[in-house]
Motif scaffolding. Sequence first.
Motif, short mmCIF file in Angstrom:
data_model
loop_
_atom_site.label_atom_id
_atom_site.label_comp_id
_atom_site.label_asym_id
_atom_site.label_seq_id
_atom_site.Cartn_x
_atom_site.Cartn_y
_atom_site.Cartn_z
N LYS A 80 -13.15 -3.32 -78.28
CA LYS A 80 -13.54 -2.84 -76.96
C LYS A 80 -15.07 -2.75 -76.93
O LYS A 80 -15.70 -2.41 -77.94
CB LYS A 80 -12.96 -1.45 -76.69
N VAL A 81 -15.67 -3.05 -75.78
CA VAL A 81 -17.11 -2.89 -75.65
C VAL A 81 -17.42 -1.40 -75.59
O VAL A 81 -16.84 -0.66 -74.80
CB VAL A 81 -17.64 -3.57 -74.36
N ILE A 82 -18.32 -0.95 -76.48
CA ILE A 82 -18.68 0.47 -76.53
C ILE A 82 -20.15 0.69 -76.20
O ILE A 82 -20.61 1.84 -76.15
CB ILE A 82 -18.35 1.08 -77.92
N GLY A 83 -20.87 -0.38 -75.99
CA GLY A 83 -22.27 -0.24 -75.62
C GLY A 83 -22.80 -1.51 -75.00
O GLY A 83 -22.57 -2.61 -75.52
N THR A 84 -23.50 -1.38 -73.88
CA THR A 84 -24.12 -2.52 -73.21
C THR A 84 -25.58 -2.18 -72.95
O THR A 84 -25.88 -1.21 -72.25
CB THR A 84 -23.43 -2.83 -71.86
N ILE A 85 -26.47 -2.96 -73.54
CA ILE A 85 -27.90 -2.73 -73.36
C ILE A 85 -28.49 -3.94 -72.65
O ILE A 85 -28.41 -5.07 -73.15
CB ILE A 85 -28.63 -2.51 -74.70
N SER A 86 -29.05 -3.72 -71.45
CA SER A 86 -29.65 -4.79 -70.65
C SER A 86 -31.16 -4.64 -70.65
O SER A 86 -31.68 -3.52 -70.50
CB SER A 86 -29.12 -4.74 -69.21
N PHE A 87 -31.86 -5.76 -70.81
CA PHE A 87 -33.31 -5.71 -70.95
C PHE A 87 -34.02 -6.44 -69.82
O PHE A 87 -33.53 -7.44 -69.30
CB PHE A 87 -33.74 -6.37 -72.27
N PRO A 88 -35.23 -5.97 -69.48
CA PRO A 88 -36.09 -6.76 -68.60
C PRO A 88 -36.68 -7.91 -69.41
O PRO A 88 -36.52 -7.97 -70.64
CB PRO A 88 -37.19 -5.76 -68.19
N THR A 89 -37.36 -8.81 -68.75
CA THR A 89 -37.89 -9.98 -69.45
C THR A 89 -38.95 -9.63 -70.48
O THR A 89 -39.20 -10.41 -71.41
CB THR A 89 -38.47 -11.00 -68.46
N ASN A 90 -39.59 -8.47 -70.35
CA ASN A 90 -40.61 -8.08 -71.33
C ASN A 90 -40.02 -7.38 -72.55
O ASN A 90 -40.74 -7.02 -73.49
CB ASN A 90 -41.68 -7.20 -70.68
N TYR A 91 -38.72 -7.13 -72.53
CA TYR A 91 -38.00 -6.50 -73.64
C TYR A 91 -38.54 -5.12 -74.00
O TYR A 91 -38.38 -4.66 -75.13
CB TYR A 91 -38.01 -7.40 -74.89
N ASP A 92 -39.17 -4.46 -73.06
CA ASP A 92 -39.69 -3.12 -73.34
C ASP A 92 -38.51 -2.15 -73.40
O ASP A 92 -37.81 -1.95 -72.40
CB ASP A 92 -40.67 -2.70 -72.23
N PRO A 93 -38.27 -1.52 -74.55
CA PRO A 93 -37.11 -0.63 -74.70
C PRO A 93 -37.06 0.50 -73.67
O PRO A 93 -35.98 0.93 -73.27
CB PRO A 93 -37.27 -0.08 -76.12
N LYS A 94 -38.23 0.97 -73.25
CA LYS A 94 -38.23 2.10 -72.30
C LYS A 94 -37.73 1.68 -70.92
O LYS A 94 -37.33 2.53 -70.11
CB LYS A 94 -39.63 2.72 -72.20
N ASP A 95 -37.74 0.37 -70.66
CA ASP A 95 -37.24 -0.13 -69.38
C ASP A 95 -35.81 -0.67 -69.48
O ASP A 95 -35.27 -1.19 -68.50
CB ASP A 95 -38.16 -1.24 -68.85
N ALA A 96 -35.21 -0.56 -70.66
CA ALA A 96 -33.86 -1.09 -70.87
C ALA A 96 -32.82 -0.17 -70.24
O ALA A 96 -33.03 1.04 -70.08
CB ALA A 96 -33.57 -1.25 -72.35
N SER A 97 -31.68 -0.75 -69.90
CA SER A 97 -30.55 0.02 -69.36
C SER A 97 -29.47 0.15 -70.43
O SER A 97 -29.00 -0.86 -70.96
CB SER A 97 -29.99 -0.70 -68.12
N LEU A 98 -29.10 1.37 -70.75
CA LEU A 98 -28.10 1.63 -71.78
C LEU A 98 -26.83 2.21 -71.16
O LEU A 98 -26.87 3.24 -70.48
CB LEU A 98 -28.66 2.61 -72.82
N ASP A 99 -25.71 1.53 -71.39
CA ASP A 99 -24.42 1.97 -70.85
C ASP A 99 -23.45 2.14 -72.02
O ASP A 99 -23.12 1.16 -72.70
CB ASP A 99 -23.89 0.94 -69.86
N LEU A 100 -23.01 3.36 -72.26
CA LEU A 100 -22.12 3.65 -73.39
C LEU A 100 -20.65 3.81 -72.97
O LEU A 100 -19.83 4.25 -73.77
CB LEU A 100 -22.60 4.90 -74.12
#
Length: 283
Positions: A80-100
């Motif tokens: 089962k998917v337990i985590g989805t992390i989506s990134f902007p093109t600059n891959y800046d972690p602070k701008d990433a979207s985290l869905d648990l």
Amino acid sequence: MKKNLAVLFILFGVLFNAQNLEKLSKEINDEGIALYRSEMASWYGTDLFIANYEKKENIGGYFSYIDDVPKCIFFSKDQKVIGTISFPTNYDPKDASLDLKERNFTPLETEYFTIRQNALKRIQNDTIFKVYKNTNLNIVPLIKNKVKKVYVLTGPSVNNVVIFGNDYLITFDNKDEVKNVEKLHNSMIAQNIHDEKVGKTISGIHSHVIKNWQTITPTDICTLMLYQKFTDWGTYTTVSKKFVSIWNSNNKLVIMKSENFKNMAENILKNKDEKSKSEETEK
């Protein structure tokens, strides 16, 4: 008339070869960029997920893919998917979207998961794959135009080193079963970012001897892009019996036939020598 035709045929041949090499350069560079985008999502996605997910014993693995934006997916041992992390093109972690939130794989994710797992089984049971001290193997699945493949790269587990080689390409049939496994380099090449004798390195070079991989490889491109912020290398070169490939930090790739590169280098040295002699004469 015959001489003119001969000249035309020669010019056509030169132009044809140049166009072919330009096309080849683009294909390799594009594949390398695709690998880089996947690996960057995995690098930062892993850090974010591990920092925020508590049930570590539940983790079954991860993979990354591009779905409009780069995504890193973590899945559980019961798939089962337990985590989805989506990134902007600059891959800046602070701008990433985290869905648990736990969910099922999407149809595309199922395809990626399937070839990743089939590649993992092959890696665990095929002696062609080697693991060296202070390294680990990274599985990078790619699906493009319905063609499915998995690249296997070697990454260092220590600082101050960039690793090329000990990499593999796994291709699949239309049933997602492994069709072919091949090595992309004949060995593993480790290059220090900072050398005790010369200080910080500014470039690098290695040779290719495998018949089917005479140019720079997509894995080379991926590695150069991943470590660019640490190395700040201006250029990198691979050489083989057939080709010389030159990559620069603007992510431009030029591939030349080895004989043409040799002739060009000899002409540069000759002109430099003649200029030096001319300056001596003027004195």
